[in-house]
Scaffold this active site. Sequence first.
Site, PDB file in Angstrom:
ATOM      1  N   THR A   1      -2.249  -3.272   7.159  1.00  0.00           N
ATOM      2  CA  THR A   1      -1.546  -2.198   6.096  1.00  0.00           C
ATOM      3  C   THR A   1      -2.279  -1.132   6.099  1.00  0.00           C
ATOM      4  OG1 THR A   1      -0.918  -4.239   5.183  1.00  0.00           O
ATOM      5  CG2 THR A   1      -1.237  -2.293   3.742  1.00  0.00           C
TER       6      THR A   1
ATOM      7  N   HIS B   1       7.831   6.642   9.100  1.00  0.00           N
ATOM      8  CA  HIS B   1       7.992   5.152   9.511  1.00  0.00           C
ATOM      9  C   HIS B   1       8.795   5.240  10.820  1.00  0.00           C
ATOM     10  CE1 HIS B   1       7.891   3.508   5.158  1.00  0.00           C
ATOM     11  NE2 HIS B   1       6.720   3.216   5.894  1.00  0.00           N
TER      12      HIS B   1
ATOM     13  N   ASP C   1       1.338  -8.320  10.555  1.00  0.00           N
ATOM     14  CA  ASP C   1       0.136  -7.627  10.943  1.00  0.00           C
ATOM     15  C   ASP C   1       0.027  -8.139  12.479  1.00  0.00           C
ATOM     16  OD1 ASP C   1      -0.426  -6.488   8.360  1.00  0.00           O
ATOM     17  OD2 ASP C   1      -2.294  -7.337   8.535  1.00  0.00           O
TER      18      ASP C   1
ATOM     19  N   ASP D   1      12.034   9.777  13.297  1.00  0.00           N
ATOM     20  CA  ASP D   1      10.421   9.632  12.685  1.00  0.00           C
ATOM     21  C   ASP D   1       9.720  10.974  13.171  1.00  0.00           C
ATOM     22  OD1 ASP D   1      10.322   9.316  15.565  1.00  0.00           O
ATOM     23  OD2 ASP D   1       8.861   7.276  15.239  1.00  0.00           O
TER      24      ASP D   1
ATOM     25  N   GLY E   1       0.915  -1.286  -0.073  1.00  0.00           N
ATOM     26  CA  GLY E   1      -0.075   0.123   0.069  1.00  0.00           C
ATOM     27  C   GLY E   1       0.844   1.405   0.093  1.00  0.00           C
TER      28      GLY E   1
ATOM     29  N   HIS F   1      -1.430   1.045   9.120  1.00  0.00           N
ATOM     30  CA  HIS F   1       0.022   1.672   8.707  1.00  0.00           C
ATOM     31  C   HIS F   1      -0.192   2.798   7.905  1.00  0.00           C
ATOM     32  CE1 HIS F   1       4.539   1.446   7.996  1.00  0.00           C
ATOM     33  NE2 HIS F   1       4.155   1.953   6.845  1.00  0.00           N
ATOM     34  N   GLU F   2      -0.735   2.676   6.728  1.00  0.00           N
ATOM     35  CA  GLU F   2      -0.896   3.687   5.924  1.00  0.00           C
ATOM     36  C   GLU F   2      -1.902   4.905   6.028  1.00  0.00           C
ATOM     37  OE1 GLU F   2       1.173   3.514   3.213  1.00  0.00           O
ATOM     38  OE2 GLU F   2       1.534   1.530   3.172  1.00  0.00           O
TER      39      GLU F   2
END
Length: 320
Positions: free
Chosen positions: A226, A239, A290, A249, A190, A229-230
């Site tokens: 995912t 990140h 995950d 970060d 992604g 995270h995105e």
Amino acid sequence: MKKLIVCVATALALFSCQSEEQNNSGVSNTQNAKRSCASNDVLMRQIAEDPSLLQRMEDIERFTDEYQKNPSAFRLVNGKIQIPVVVNVLYRTTAENISLTQIQSQIDVLNQDYNATNSDYNQVPAIFSGVKANVGISFVLDQVIRKSTTKTSWGTRDAMKKANQGGLAPTSPTTKLNMWVCTIGGGILGYAQFPGGSSATDGVVIDSKYFGLSGTANYPYNLGRTATHEVGHWMNLRHIWGDATCGSDLVADTPQHNTANYGVPTYPHYSTCTGTPIEMTMNYMDYTDDRGMYMFTAGQKARMDAIFAAGGARNSFAQP
């Protein structure tokens, strides 16, 4: 403030989700053996195409810094933010035309992960218990738009977001989070657009094999993380390793990481960065499987809050 701008510019110059050679579609030729997010590669391309984006992102960082120093001066309009989500499904096969059940399962995961109600939240190690955070942002499915296509993959150049390239243009992107579910290709799970980019391409793209909990969802990326995270990138999170060896970060309460972590590292996993801290491998902004990621920190929450506060880059989402 000058120091902050220099720091941000340096961080942006170091952003690189992948080091593999890119083909003309902007997709890595390496197949998906490990988690692979293209958000920072896309950011670098967007800055190259529109250098003014760098200044807008520096302005966002300046505002974020001020917010973190005095959050009460930047009150959220509605107190708690609820994000309407438009899911754009681009499919070639019947399997890629994912079900409403699969879509809703992803919305449910986002609500759990961003409100600390995920069942694995209690696995956060004691050393990090003082910084783990309930972000307090919720999501509601607003609309599902489907389109049949003959494309076998879409790449990372935003073609899926453009009607004139066979995709679907975003719906109300200043007040709704658009998610595109399609086959990205090249092993990319992604990617997201950071705050400050064009509203014409704003949103998050997730490959259908890594979206939600059922149907096409593919182990070890079949728990909906995912998207967690995105969406974190979409809310201005980097990140956790700062996209450089022992990089930053821009969050004070996350330990320095050598680089990305993969799989499910055995705890404690020590960094070789200064002070050899225990790495927060269970943070959603690492690259673990995950089942290996299940927390945000208070510092990450503050960064996300800042973009929705009065004057923030996504304040339109906080309006009544």
